[in-house]
Design an enzyme around this catalytic site. Sequence first.
Site, PDB file in Angstrom:
ATOM      1  N   ASP A   1       0.829  -1.198   0.000  1.00  0.00           N
ATOM      2  CA  ASP A   1       0.000   0.000   0.000  1.00  0.00           C
ATOM      3  C   ASP A   1       0.868   1.255   0.000  1.00  0.00           C
ATOM      4  OD1 ASP A   1      -2.226   1.681   0.202  1.00  0.00           O
ATOM      5  OD2 ASP A   1      -2.215   1.609   2.389  1.00  0.00           O
TER       6      ASP A   1
ATOM      7  N   ASP B   1      -2.189   6.042  -5.535  1.00  0.00           N
ATOM      8  CA  ASP B   1      -2.388   5.000  -4.523  1.00  0.00           C
ATOM      9  C   ASP B   1      -2.472   3.616  -5.162  1.00  0.00           C
ATOM     10  OD1 ASP B   1      -2.975   3.648  -2.222  1.00  0.00           O
ATOM     11  OD2 ASP B   1      -4.967   4.485  -1.957  1.00  0.00           O
TER      12      ASP B   1
END
Length: 476
Positions: free
Chosen positions: A87, A331
Site C-alpha cells: 500500500d 495509490d
Amino acid sequence: MASPVFILSFLVTLFSLHYSSLSLLLLPLSHSLSTTPFNSTHNLLKSTASRSATRFRRRQVSLPLAPGSDYTLSFSLGSQTISLYMDTGSDVVWLPCHPFECILCEGEYSPSSIPHPGPLNLTSATPTSCTSPACSAVHSSLPSPDLCAAANCPLESIEISECNPFSCPPFYYAYGDGSFVGNLHQDTLSLAPSLKLPNFTFGCAHSALAEPIGVAGFGRGVLSFPAQLSTTSPEIGNYFSYCLISHSFESSRVRKPSPLILGRHDKKVENELGVAEDVVNYSYTPMLENPKHKYLYCVGLEALSIGKRRIPAPVGLRRVDRRGNGGMVVDSGTTYTMLPKKMYESVVGEFDRHVGAVYRRARAVEERVGLSPCYYGKEGEKLFGNIPKLALHLGGNSTVVLPRRNYFYEFFDGEAKRKAGCVMVMDGGDEAESGGGPAGLLGNYQQQGFEVVYDLERKRVGFAKRKCASLWDSLN
C-alpha cells in the site's frame, strides 16, 4: 465468501540485477484469482466500487479492506515468511501475530488467495524500546519520556535516560473501515540472499477490526518499507516502481508476473550533445508536500481531457494547502480513481454527450455495480464505439493518456442478456462536505499498463506506457 481477488505476490526467487553502477532488485509478482460463488462481474464491481469510495471518503489512509483488485507481497522476517498487502497510501508495516483476534473479519478475504497468510509466532523478533525514534514516530512524534512513562519505566530511570529495557507502548492505527492495535518489534528482513536488513521495524497486532491480513506500507513515512530499506541500501530504497499488467478482472489476461522494481533500471544513452538521456520517456510530475498527511504521494491534477474538451480541475486538486487539504493521491491500495463531485459530474456529462448519443444509458446496471455512467451495447457489436479519449494533465506539464481499457470496462450483463460498459471513475463527494484531506485519488485500475515510478530523492512521480509483461522479460 469474499469477492474475487486479483492478487500480486512475490515468488520465492528474487533477482539482484546491476545496470552500470546502480543496484536493482526485481521482485516477480504472481497473480491469482479466487474462484468462489461470489465471482461474478456485478458483485466484483460493486465490491471494489464500495471499498474505493469508503476508503477515500474516510480521508485517513488507503488500505485494501477486502479482496478485489489488491496486491500482496511476501518476504521473510527471521525464519518465517508472511504475505501482506502492498500500500503506497500508508507508512507502517504490520502483521497479525499469535494469538490473533480479528473482529468482523469473516468473509474479508479468501485464504487460498494469500500465499503466506498470518498470524505468525514471533520466535526471533525483539520488542522495540520506548526510547527508540521508531516508537516516537509510530506515536505521532510523542517524546520518549512520555512513552517510557506509559511503558511503566520508573521516574528515576526516565530522568537519567535509562529506559531502554522497557518496550514501546501499544499503538492504535485506523484505516478506512478497520483498525488494529499493535506493538513494535524488530527482526531481520530478507528480500533476497544478498539483501538482509537487520533490525527491521514492524508492528505486531494481536487484535484487529476487519483487517485480517496486514500491510506493507510503501508511503513516505520513516517506518515505511522503502524508508527502512534506504537506511542500508539507498540505491533501492529511494527509487522504486511497479508495472501492473492489464487484467480487466480476468485471470486469463495475466500470463506473466507484474514487476515490482526496487532501484533504477532505466538505461541511459548520450544524445548528440553528449548529455545522458533516458531510453524510456517518463512523464514526471512533482510530489506535493502535505503537512498533515506526510506519508501520502500527492500530486497536482491541473485538468482532464475527454475527447477534445479540456475540463479544468478545481484549485483543491491542483495544490495542497497549509492544513493538508487538497491534491490527488497516487495509490496502489485503491481500485478506482476518485474525483470531486463537480468535476466528476463534468466527466459524466461529457461521456454522455459522446456515448449517450449512440447508446442507451443502463441505469439498472449502475445500481447493481455502483459505477456510472453505464451503457447498453448494441446487438452484434463486439466493442462499444464513440468512446472518447481520456487524458490526465498533471503538474509540471505532465500528461498521461489512459488506454481505453483503463477507464471504460465492457462486460456481459447476464440479467439484461446483453453487453454493457461502465466508466471506471467515481464520485469522491463534495469537497466542502468532505471534512478535509486529499481532494482526489488515482487508483490502481487506472495505473495498469504503466510503469509508475516513485523517485523519492527528486520528489517526483513518473508514468511511462509500458508492456509490463515485456518489461518483466527484459529485466529477467
